[in-house]
Design a protein around this motif. Structure first.
Motif, mmCIF file in Angstrom:
data_model
loop_
_atom_site.group_PDB
_atom_site.id
_atom_site.type_symbol
_atom_site.label_atom_id
_atom_site.label_comp_id
_atom_site.label_asym_id
_atom_site.label_seq_id
_atom_site.Cartn_x
_atom_site.Cartn_y
_atom_site.Cartn_z
ATOM 1 N N VAL A 162 0.629 -1.187 -0.117
ATOM 2 C CA VAL A 162 0.366 0.275 0.370
ATOM 3 C C VAL A 162 0.948 1.223 0.258
ATOM 4 C CG1 VAL A 162 -2.072 1.798 1.750
ATOM 5 C CG2 VAL A 162 -1.711 -1.300 1.022
ATOM 6 N N VAL A 163 0.489 2.159 -0.622
ATOM 7 C CA VAL A 163 1.452 3.527 -1.210
ATOM 8 C C VAL A 163 1.150 4.062 0.253
ATOM 9 C CG1 VAL A 163 1.788 5.527 -2.725
ATOM 10 C CG2 VAL A 163 1.197 3.569 -3.769
ATOM 11 N N ASP A 164 2.332 4.973 0.484
ATOM 12 C CA ASP A 164 2.548 5.654 2.362
ATOM 13 C C ASP A 164 2.290 6.515 1.954
ATOM 14 O OD1 ASP A 164 4.650 5.903 1.843
ATOM 15 O OD2 ASP A 164 6.153 5.334 3.064
ATOM 16 N N THR A 165 1.643 7.659 0.557
ATOM 17 C CA THR A 165 2.281 8.967 0.464
ATOM 18 C C THR A 165 1.401 9.906 1.344
ATOM 19 O OG1 THR A 165 1.827 8.390 -1.977
ATOM 20 C CG2 THR A 165 1.795 10.518 -1.559
ATOM 21 N N ALA A 166 0.253 9.828 1.793
ATOM 22 C CA ALA A 166 -0.718 10.054 3.090
ATOM 23 C C ALA A 166 0.154 9.889 4.750
ATOM 24 C CB ALA A 166 -2.282 10.045 2.508
ATOM 25 N N CYS A 167 1.070 9.320 4.515
ATOM 26 C CA CYS A 167 1.589 8.960 6.266
ATOM 27 C C CYS A 167 2.536 10.026 6.121
ATOM 28 C CB CYS A 167 1.897 7.077 5.723
ATOM 29 S SG CYS A 167 0.997 6.401 5.722
ATOM 30 N N PRO A 168 2.392 10.379 7.709
ATOM 31 C CA PRO A 168 3.286 10.753 8.136
ATOM 32 C C PRO A 168 4.354 10.222 7.448
ATOM 33 C CG PRO A 168 2.236 10.450 9.799
ATOM 34 C CD PRO A 168 1.777 10.033 8.495
ATOM 35 N N GLY A 169 5.746 10.716 7.370
ATOM 36 C CA GLY A 169 7.474 10.025 6.378
ATOM 37 C C GLY A 169 7.110 9.959 5.411
ATOM 38 N N GLY A 170 5.927 9.328 4.868
ATOM 39 C CA GLY A 170 5.882 8.288 3.679
ATOM 40 C C GLY A 170 6.504 9.625 2.395
ATOM 41 N N GLY A 171 5.821 9.167 1.253
ATOM 42 C CA GLY A 171 6.234 10.348 -0.018
ATOM 43 C C GLY A 171 5.683 9.958 -1.520
ATOM 44 N N ASP A 172 6.079 7.807 -1.195
ATOM 45 C CA ASP A 172 6.000 7.560 -2.947
ATOM 46 C C ASP A 172 5.351 6.066 -2.725
ATOM 47 O OD1 ASP A 172 8.634 6.301 -2.323
ATOM 48 O OD2 ASP A 172 9.447 8.059 -2.776
ATOM 49 N N ASP A 173 5.633 5.631 -3.869
ATOM 50 C CA ASP A 173 5.697 4.003 -4.101
ATOM 51 C C ASP A 173 6.688 3.136 -3.939
ATOM 52 O OD1 ASP A 173 7.061 4.615 -6.104
ATOM 53 O OD2 ASP A 173 5.662 3.526 -7.320
ATOM 54 N N ARG A 174 7.572 4.124 -3.170
ATOM 55 C CA ARG A 174 8.780 2.855 -2.453
ATOM 56 C C ARG A 174 8.657 1.906 -1.248
ATOM 57 N NH1 ARG A 174 13.340 7.502 -4.301
ATOM 58 N NH2 ARG A 174 11.874 8.146 -3.720
ATOM 59 N N VAL A 175 9.226 0.429 -0.861
ATOM 60 C CA VAL A 175 8.773 0.711 0.594
ATOM 61 C C VAL A 175 10.103 1.180 1.443
ATOM 62 C CG1 VAL A 175 9.045 -1.013 1.963
ATOM 63 C CG2 VAL A 175 8.314 -1.407 -0.501
ATOM 64 N N ARG A 206 -5.924 -3.362 5.149
ATOM 65 C CA ARG A 206 -5.171 -3.235 4.244
ATOM 66 C C ARG A 206 -4.574 -2.164 4.729
ATOM 67 N NH1 ARG A 206 -5.872 -1.231 -1.002
ATOM 68 N NH2 ARG A 206 -3.949 -1.895 -1.902
ATOM 69 N N ALA A 207 -3.196 -2.064 4.881
ATOM 70 C CA ALA A 207 -2.255 -0.668 5.453
ATOM 71 C C ALA A 207 -1.290 -0.829 4.822
ATOM 72 C CB ALA A 207 -2.177 -1.474 7.297
ATOM 73 N N PRO A 208 -0.399 0.240 4.544
ATOM 74 C CA PRO A 208 1.225 1.084 4.542
ATOM 75 C C PRO A 208 1.337 0.218 5.504
ATOM 76 C CG PRO A 208 -0.874 2.826 4.973
ATOM 77 C CD PRO A 208 -1.005 1.865 5.094
ATOM 78 N N CYS A 209 3.185 0.613 5.691
ATOM 79 C CA CYS A 209 3.418 -0.126 6.735
ATOM 80 C C CYS A 209 5.313 1.172 6.273
ATOM 81 C CB CYS A 209 3.888 -1.284 6.017
ATOM 82 S SG CYS A 209 4.555 -2.449 5.121
ATOM 83 N N TRP A 210 6.020 0.842 7.584
ATOM 84 C CA TRP A 210 7.857 0.437 6.815
ATOM 85 C C TRP A 210 7.994 0.170 8.059
ATOM 86 C CZ3 TRP A 210 10.324 3.099 11.891
ATOM 87 C CH2 TRP A 210 9.192 3.403 12.287
ATOM 88 N N ILE A 211 9.901 -0.186 7.454
ATOM 89 C CA ILE A 211 10.142 -1.701 7.908
ATOM 90 C C ILE A 211 11.874 -1.359 8.651
ATOM 91 C CG2 ILE A 211 11.979 -3.765 6.950
ATOM 92 C CD1 ILE A 211 10.193 -3.902 4.373
ATOM 93 N N VAL A 212 11.816 -2.001 9.364
ATOM 94 C CA VAL A 212 13.823 -1.797 10.647
ATOM 95 C C VAL A 212 14.324 -3.016 10.146
ATOM 96 C CG1 VAL A 212 14.547 -1.208 11.944
ATOM 97 C CG2 VAL A 212 12.131 0.353 11.793
ATOM 98 N N ILE A 213 15.624 -3.209 9.587
ATOM 99 C CA ILE A 213 16.148 -4.375 9.875
ATOM 100 C C ILE A 213 17.132 -3.528 10.296
ATOM 101 C CG2 ILE A 213 15.234 -5.300 7.677
ATOM 102 C CD1 ILE A 213 18.555 -4.323 6.446
ATOM 103 N N ASP A 214 18.280 -4.834 11.321
ATOM 104 C CA ASP A 214 19.638 -4.453 11.995
ATOM 105 C C ASP A 214 20.068 -4.156 10.775
ATOM 106 O OD1 ASP A 214 20.287 -4.482 15.241
ATOM 107 O OD2 ASP A 214 22.408 -5.538 13.744
ATOM 108 N N HIS A 215 21.420 -3.041 11.875
ATOM 109 C CA HIS A 215 21.690 -2.394 10.708
ATOM 110 C C HIS A 215 23.403 -2.833 10.423
ATOM 111 C CE1 HIS A 215 25.103 -0.725 14.296
ATOM 112 N NE2 HIS A 215 24.410 -2.403 15.042
ATOM 113 N N ASP A 216 23.825 -4.239 11.477
ATOM 114 C CA ASP A 216 25.123 -5.038 10.601
ATOM 115 C C ASP A 216 24.512 -6.041 11.171
ATOM 116 O OD1 ASP A 216 25.422 -4.978 13.750
ATOM 117 O OD2 ASP A 216 27.064 -3.583 13.930
#
Length: 682
Positions: A162-175, A206-216
């Protein structure tokens, strides 16, 4: 003699309050604390391990993997959490992190956010081979993320995020993927952002989302120095969560996680990260597929792996899409039943699949090569296995196991394994002397016969209620004649209502006398998610009793004896098996069972020439267990290959044998001894 051994099994459901799948579960204060603590731990707001990370059976710390379940639980139950607890813990809403740099992947579908310095600096941030300002590690992550995206949304055909354009910190269709230093054991996590976004689905389905992965990934022992391997499984896992949120964000957590681990295996089958966790499933087969405790939901990947092996990889997508079409709520069990029915052409269901699944799980690890043809996973030898202490193993009969004393009762959508072993004790073979010659005060056995204690095992089954469910019962036998292989004797299904069944009516007549061990696999299956509640089980109680017929007097109270060697004389040219057999009569009790020999009789035969020269020592023992845990009790004899101590064939002639039978290998109690002559003709 025929011993009729009857096994009565009683199964009934405990009464309990089930969760309302609409999200209105009544939460205890301990449960609320666990939800808050786990959320705060995975989001970095708390350093102490949460209650949920402690194994409820052996009190070990769970290894952790994905933080998404903690976030989903907090979001789903936040309105039901006690105000006083919330004020006490003060959990903060998690906003998208602010990072120093970002990198657009070559495929244009992923935006990686990272730092080069500080606590969250990416792996080897100072290595930039092409001098474009982007570390090699970040560029490699971009390629991996693109590959995962293309596989999930291209090859496998799942709905795009789901595109996160309308979400705080979002902006386009990229994950958006952020690299952060995560807490102990976690690889990554995906945030559902639907409630913050304008115009989002009001049901949060149906929900937009964002991901965190460990840095190393260097906090993970298996991936020290090889973080890209960890990154591959993590990106496959978390990007598949983006697909989940694009279909139905309201399905239960266990289905999120077991299918996300399944996707890791589809894209990067060679890494096998789930091998680090699969013991959490196989060690507790009686725990439900619906169990979420920080480990089991990942180890349960074995279920979608079973489904995709049997019905094709599209079945996982079909289940997700069918559940999404129904609307918000927990529907994956019902839709699994529907998808299996369609994929099998109407032959299979959730019930039949769960029973076969439990059967496959019996043939893994060291037991993989015992599996009959066409049963089991392609990688079954590499998987963990169900240990004997996770089965209800019984060796002594008669026996009564009450429900209160039975630790192996299954939860709904789980199995229990009742392993009846040492059936040789009920079906013992031994040598019996039938003729004696008396010379003064000495007596010698002149004829003997192999005796089989004829045993019949039968079973009555009593089944209790399963809400919207069915009992599946499979039977696996280990043949006495082929102890290194197993045979499936059949699978039967009985309604989830209180009923009584005779095993011969379920499986046809089974001649239990042929088997060294028999395992009954009981699987409690329900399509109703509300039939499960953590820790609540279906009762199983059973009775095994001896209903003996008339026992021949000659079988009772037999004394130990050394019997006549065979063949004697031994004409080597006429022998198919070039051995002389020394046979022993084992003592029996007042009802015809062997006594001391059951502990593992030990046999020794010292051989000499008539001139008194020592020739060889022959020993035999039946102490120990086979791979299935069965004690080895059988025909008591020892064979001499007619060779001396150096391994050379002995010459024709007369040899003196001093044969002794002891109760055990320690030779503390001598049961019988005899001096005998054997003749060899070459």
């Amino acid at each position: 003699m025929k011993n009729l051994i009857c096994l009565t099994v009683v199964m009934a459901a405990f009464g309990f309050v089930v969760a309302d799948v609409s999200g209105n579960e009544i939460l205890s204060m301990d449960r609320q604390r666990a939800i808050i603590e786990n959320y705060m731990y995975v989001t970095g707001q708390r350093s102490d391990l949460p209650t949920l990370a402690i194994d409820d059976e052996d009190h070990k710390h769970f290894p952790g993997k994905c933080g998404t379940p903690a976030i989903l639980e907090f979001q789903r139950y936040r309105d039901q959490l006690d105000d006083g607890l919330l004020k006490s813990y003060n959990p903060m809403a998690t906003a998208r992190p602010l990072m120093d740099y970002y990198y657009d992947s070559p495929g244009g579908r992923i935006k990686l956010h990272y730092n080069k310095t500080g606590d969250h600096a990416c792996y080897q941030s100072n290595i930039d081979s092409d001098g474009d300002g982007v570390p090699n590690y970040i560029e490699s992550l971009g390629l991996i993320a693109d590959h995962c995206y293309d596989e999930i949304f291209g090859t496998f055909g799942y709905p795009t995020p789901v595109v996160d354009t309308a979400c705080p910190g979002g902006g386009d269709d990229r994950v958006d993927i952020y690299l952060r230093a995560l807490t102990l054991g976690y690889y990554g996590l995906t945030y559902n952002q639907s409630e913050d976004c304008a115009g989002s689905d009001p049901t949060y389905r149906r929900a937009p989302c964002w991901i965190v992965i460990d840095h190393d990934f260097q906090h993970l022992p298996a991936y020290v120095g090889i973080p890209l391997e960890a990154a591959k499984v993590t990106l496959a896992h978390e990007i598949f969560h983006a697909a989940h949120f694009a279909m139905d964000a309201t399905e239960p957590i266990e289905w999120f996680e077991m299918t996300a681990v399944w996707m890791e295996e589809q894209i990067y089958d060679h890494i096998n990260d789930f091998y680090l966790l699969d013991e959490y499933f196989f060690n507790l087969p009686r725990r439900s597929l619906q169990l979420v405790n920080g480990a089991h939901e990942y180890a349960s990947v074995i279920w979608p792996k079973y489904l995709s092996y049997n019905y094709g990889t599209d079945i996982i997508k079909d289940i997700w899409l069918l559940a999404a079409d129904i609307g918000p709520g927990w529907h994956y069990l019902q839709m699994t039943d529907s998808a299996i029915f369609v994929a099998s052409g109407g032959e299979d269901s959730l019930v039949t699949a769960m029973s076969e699944f439990a059967l496959w799980n019996y043939f893994t690890g060291p037991y993989a090569d015992l599996a009959p043809n066409d049963i089991g996973y392609p990688e079954k030898a590499e998987l963990a296995f169900i240990p004997h202490d996770s089965m209800d193993v019984q060796r002594e009969f008669p026996l009564t196991v009450t429900a209160d004393a039975n630790w192996f009762k299954p939860e709904v959508n789980a199995s229990t394994y009742i392993h009846l072993t040492d059936l040789d004790r009920l079906q013992t073979q031994y040598w019996e002397c039938t003729a004696w010659s008396v010379d003064g005060l000495d007596s010698t056995c002149t004829d003997s016969v192999l005796v089989v204690d004829d045993t019949l095992l039968t079973m009555w089954v009593y089944t209790g209620t399963i809400s919207s469910g069915v009992w599946g019962i499979s039977v696996v036998g280990q043949l006495v004649s082929e102890p290194d292989s197993l045979v499936v004797l059949g699978t039967a299904y009985v309604p989830g209502i209180i009923s009584t069944y005779y095993v011969d009516l379920l499986f046809g007549e089974i001649d239990f006398r042929k088997y060294q061990s028999i395992t009954f696999i009981f699987t409690a299956t329900s399509i109703n998610p509300a039939a499960y509640h953590a820790g609540e089980t279906k009762n199983i109680a059973y009775v095994i009793y001896d209903n003996s017929g008339e026992i021949p007097e000659s079988w009772k109270n037999r004394r130990a004896a050394v019997l006549t060697p065979y063949p004697n004389p031994a004409v080597v040219s006429e022998l198919a098996d070039a051995e002389i057999k020394f046979r022993f009569q084992v003592p029996t009790d007042s009802i015809g069972f062997t006594v001391d020999a059951l502990a593992g009789a030990f046999i020794t035969v010292d051989l000499y020439t008539v001139a008194g020269e020592y020739v060889a020592l022959v020993e035999g023992s039946y102490l120990g267990e086979d791979r299935l845990g069965n004690s080895r009790v059988g025909v008591y004899e020892a064979g001499w290959d007619m060779k001396n101590q150096t391994g050379r064939d002995v010459a024709s002639g007369v040899y003196l044998a001093y044969a002794r039978l002891f109760t055990d290998v320690e030779r503390e109690v001598l049961l019988a001894e005899s001096h005998q002559k054997v003749v060899i003709i070459r």
